[in-house]
Design a protein around this motif. Sequence first.
Motif, PDB file in Angstrom:
ATOM      1  N   THR A 134       2.884 -12.045   1.267  1.00  0.00           N
ATOM      2  CA  THR A 134       3.249 -11.289   0.165  1.00  0.00           C
ATOM      3  C   THR A 134       2.036 -10.432   0.034  1.00  0.00           C
ATOM      4  OG1 THR A 134       2.149 -12.994  -1.220  1.00  0.00           O
ATOM      5  CG2 THR A 134       4.694 -12.831  -0.756  1.00  0.00           C
ATOM      6  N   PHE A 135       2.082  -9.113  -0.740  1.00  0.00           N
ATOM      7  CA  PHE A 135       1.023  -8.708  -1.024  1.00  0.00           C
ATOM      8  C   PHE A 135       0.813  -8.226  -2.645  1.00  0.00           C
ATOM      9  CE2 PHE A 135      -1.125  -4.680  -1.811  1.00  0.00           C
ATOM     10  CZ  PHE A 135      -2.467  -4.624  -1.321  1.00  0.00           C
ATOM     11  N   VAL A 136      -0.266  -8.267  -3.351  1.00  0.00           N
ATOM     12  CA  VAL A 136      -0.369  -7.860  -4.592  1.00  0.00           C
ATOM     13  C   VAL A 136      -1.422  -6.991  -4.919  1.00  0.00           C
ATOM     14  CG1 VAL A 136      -0.572  -8.625  -7.092  1.00  0.00           C
ATOM     15  CG2 VAL A 136       1.012  -9.826  -5.501  1.00  0.00           C
ATOM     16  N   SER A 137      -1.280  -5.532  -5.235  1.00  0.00           N
ATOM     17  CA  SER A 137      -2.468  -5.023  -5.437  1.00  0.00           C
ATOM     18  C   SER A 137      -3.259  -5.170  -6.649  1.00  0.00           C
ATOM     19  CB  SER A 137      -2.081  -3.560  -5.412  1.00  0.00           C
ATOM     20  OG  SER A 137      -1.378  -3.198  -6.521  1.00  0.00           O
ATOM     21  N   ARG A 138      -4.467  -4.661  -6.488  1.00  0.00           N
ATOM     22  CA  ARG A 138      -5.389  -4.678  -7.655  1.00  0.00           C
ATOM     23  C   ARG A 138      -5.793  -3.282  -7.949  1.00  0.00           C
ATOM     24  NH1 ARG A 138      -8.056  -8.588  -4.705  1.00  0.00           N
ATOM     25  NH2 ARG A 138      -9.568  -7.209  -3.939  1.00  0.00           N
ATOM     26  N   GLU A 139      -6.005  -2.308  -7.028  1.00  0.00           N
ATOM     27  CA  GLU A 139      -6.293  -0.927  -7.396  1.00  0.00           C
ATOM     28  C   GLU A 139      -5.908  -0.030  -6.330  1.00  0.00           C
ATOM     29  OE1 GLU A 139     -10.473  -0.585  -7.686  1.00  0.00           O
ATOM     30  OE2 GLU A 139     -10.925  -1.643  -5.965  1.00  0.00           O
ATOM     31  N   ALA A 140      -5.779   1.151  -6.414  1.00  0.00           N
ATOM     32  CA  ALA A 140      -5.608   2.195  -5.238  1.00  0.00           C
ATOM     33  C   ALA A 140      -6.372   3.448  -5.515  1.00  0.00           C
ATOM     34  CB  ALA A 140      -4.115   2.623  -5.176  1.00  0.00           C
ATOM     35  N   GLY A 200       1.022  -1.120   0.047  1.00  0.00           N
ATOM     36  CA  GLY A 200      -0.227  -0.097   0.127  1.00  0.00           C
ATOM     37  C   GLY A 200       0.850   1.240   0.064  1.00  0.00           C
ATOM     38  N   LEU A 201       1.833   1.275   0.775  1.00  0.00           N
ATOM     39  CA  LEU A 201       2.697   2.434   1.019  1.00  0.00           C
ATOM     40  C   LEU A 201       3.470   2.620  -0.396  1.00  0.00           C
ATOM     41  CD1 LEU A 201       4.340   1.813   4.213  1.00  0.00           C
ATOM     42  CD2 LEU A 201       2.449   3.087   3.619  1.00  0.00           C
ATOM     43  N   VAL A 202       3.889   1.631  -1.094  1.00  0.00           N
ATOM     44  CA  VAL A 202       4.558   1.699  -2.230  1.00  0.00           C
ATOM     45  C   VAL A 202       3.653   2.531  -3.324  1.00  0.00           C
ATOM     46  CG1 VAL A 202       5.417   0.493  -4.152  1.00  0.00           C
ATOM     47  CG2 VAL A 202       5.957  -0.092  -1.947  1.00  0.00           C
ATOM     48  N   MET A 203       2.434   1.812  -3.203  1.00  0.00           N
ATOM     49  CA  MET A 203       1.385   2.710  -4.241  1.00  0.00           C
ATOM     50  C   MET A 203       1.304   3.867  -3.944  1.00  0.00           C
ATOM     51  SD  MET A 203      -1.374  -0.480  -4.218  1.00  0.00           S
ATOM     52  CE  MET A 203      -2.300   0.044  -5.659  1.00  0.00           C
ATOM     53  N   ALA A 204       1.194   4.345  -2.923  1.00  0.00           N
ATOM     54  CA  ALA A 204       0.735   5.469  -2.609  1.00  0.00           C
ATOM     55  C   ALA A 204       1.893   6.388  -2.761  1.00  0.00           C
ATOM     56  CB  ALA A 204       0.484   5.818  -1.066  1.00  0.00           C
ATOM     57  N   SER A 205       3.150   6.001  -2.648  1.00  0.00           N
ATOM     58  CA  SER A 205       4.404   6.801  -2.871  1.00  0.00           C
ATOM     59  C   SER A 205       4.649   6.980  -4.304  1.00  0.00           C
ATOM     60  CB  SER A 205       5.611   5.736  -2.152  1.00  0.00           C
ATOM     61  OG  SER A 205       5.486   5.677  -1.015  1.00  0.00           O
ATOM     62  N   VAL A 210      -2.157   2.425 -11.480  1.00  0.00           N
ATOM     63  CA  VAL A 210      -1.264   1.776 -10.851  1.00  0.00           C
ATOM     64  C   VAL A 210      -1.334   0.285 -11.730  1.00  0.00           C
ATOM     65  CG1 VAL A 210      -0.631   0.284  -8.812  1.00  0.00           C
ATOM     66  CG2 VAL A 210      -1.723   2.655  -8.465  1.00  0.00           C
ATOM     67  N   GLU A 211      -0.218   0.097 -12.392  1.00  0.00           N
ATOM     68  CA  GLU A 211      -0.011  -1.076 -13.088  1.00  0.00           C
ATOM     69  C   GLU A 211       0.362  -2.608 -12.306  1.00  0.00           C
ATOM     70  OE1 GLU A 211       2.555  -0.038 -16.174  1.00  0.00           O
ATOM     71  OE2 GLU A 211       1.086   1.040 -17.441  1.00  0.00           O
ATOM     72  N   ALA A 212       1.163  -2.233 -11.438  1.00  0.00           N
ATOM     73  CA  ALA A 212       1.573  -3.579 -10.672  1.00  0.00           C
ATOM     74  C   ALA A 212       2.324  -3.188  -9.362  1.00  0.00           C
ATOM     75  CB  ALA A 212       2.530  -4.154 -11.576  1.00  0.00           C
ATOM     76  N   VAL A 213       1.974  -3.681  -8.330  1.00  0.00           N
ATOM     77  CA  VAL A 213       2.411  -3.567  -6.942  1.00  0.00           C
ATOM     78  C   VAL A 213       2.631  -4.700  -6.372  1.00  0.00           C
ATOM     79  CG1 VAL A 213       2.341  -2.583  -4.646  1.00  0.00           C
ATOM     80  CG2 VAL A 213       1.400  -1.408  -6.712  1.00  0.00           C
ATOM     81  N   GLN A 214       3.840  -5.019  -5.873  1.00  0.00           N
ATOM     82  CA  GLN A 214       4.172  -6.336  -5.461  1.00  0.00           C
ATOM     83  C   GLN A 214       5.070  -5.854  -3.836  1.00  0.00           C
ATOM     84  OE1 GLN A 214       6.329  -8.417  -8.422  1.00  0.00           O
ATOM     85  NE2 GLN A 214       4.307  -9.712  -8.805  1.00  0.00           N
ATOM     86  N   VAL A 218      -5.435   1.519  -0.558  1.00  0.00           N
ATOM     87  CA  VAL A 218      -4.835   0.255  -1.393  1.00  0.00           C
ATOM     88  C   VAL A 218      -5.837  -1.047  -1.312  1.00  0.00           C
ATOM     89  CG1 VAL A 218      -2.877  -0.816  -2.288  1.00  0.00           C
ATOM     90  CG2 VAL A 218      -3.059   1.626  -1.281  1.00  0.00           C
ATOM     91  N   SER A 219      -5.963  -1.742  -2.393  1.00  0.00           N
ATOM     92  CA  SER A 219      -6.708  -3.037  -2.159  1.00  0.00           C
ATOM     93  C   SER A 219      -6.049  -4.148  -3.105  1.00  0.00           C
ATOM     94  CB  SER A 219      -8.321  -2.914  -2.557  1.00  0.00           C
ATOM     95  OG  SER A 219      -9.029  -2.005  -1.880  1.00  0.00           O
ATOM     96  N   GLY A 220      -5.998  -5.263  -2.505  1.00  0.00           N
ATOM     97  CA  GLY A 220      -5.403  -6.416  -3.221  1.00  0.00           C
ATOM     98  C   GLY A 220      -5.442  -7.557  -2.719  1.00  0.00           C
TER      99      GLY A 220
END
Length: 215
Positions: A117-123, A13-18, A78-82, A138-140
């Motif tokens: 592990t966490f893989v996002s779908r949307e933010a 989540g943090l990565v996505m926001a960042s 957001v195309e990819a978050v891991q 952040v959701s995933g």
Amino acid sequence: MIRNNGRTVVACGLVMASVIAATRGMSAAADAPTVIEVRGGTATFDAATNVSAISVHGKSTALDARASVREGTEGLTVEAVQATLPVKTLVTGMGLRDEHMRKLVFTNPDGSVPDVTFVSREATCSPDASRRQSTCTVSGDLAIRGIAKPFSMTLTVSRDGTGFRAAGDGIVKLSTYGIEQPAQFGVRTRDEVKLRLDFTARPAVISTARLGGSR
């Protein structure tokens, strides 16, 4: 003890926001994806127990994550978050309790101990230009014991020099993963575990070898 997971979660989540904040301030082409990474992020967890005066606290400083985002005419995508959090890095300050936690919460019947592990779908983010920060949901999918389940958390991201500082909270339910509430010496943890993430994300360094291969 699942906080670790949370961390994992939190890291993504943090990565996505960042990433979202980064893309707004960078001069890359509107079409170009921006990659942000987190190395050594901190994830903490807090689990209440059936004894009001006792709760279990733990943390890890080994959260790694990476995200790729693209900014177009309609905003940020957001195309990819891991994100990954090694279970072995989660500690509570007591060796025996750490072993108990890893065995009852993170170990599969076959003895395997997969990373969280966490893989996002949307933010979805709400920027605050005056404070130079964004609040993102952040959701995933958060995986514990290798079992992925839907997960979401709220993160606040702000600029920190050339990078971005992120912090957020979420709740993980052990029962969602079919995990029984751990008990030791008559003290049993609650089903809900509070997670907290705190870290700094910076633009990822992509080597020439990775892009074009060595000659």
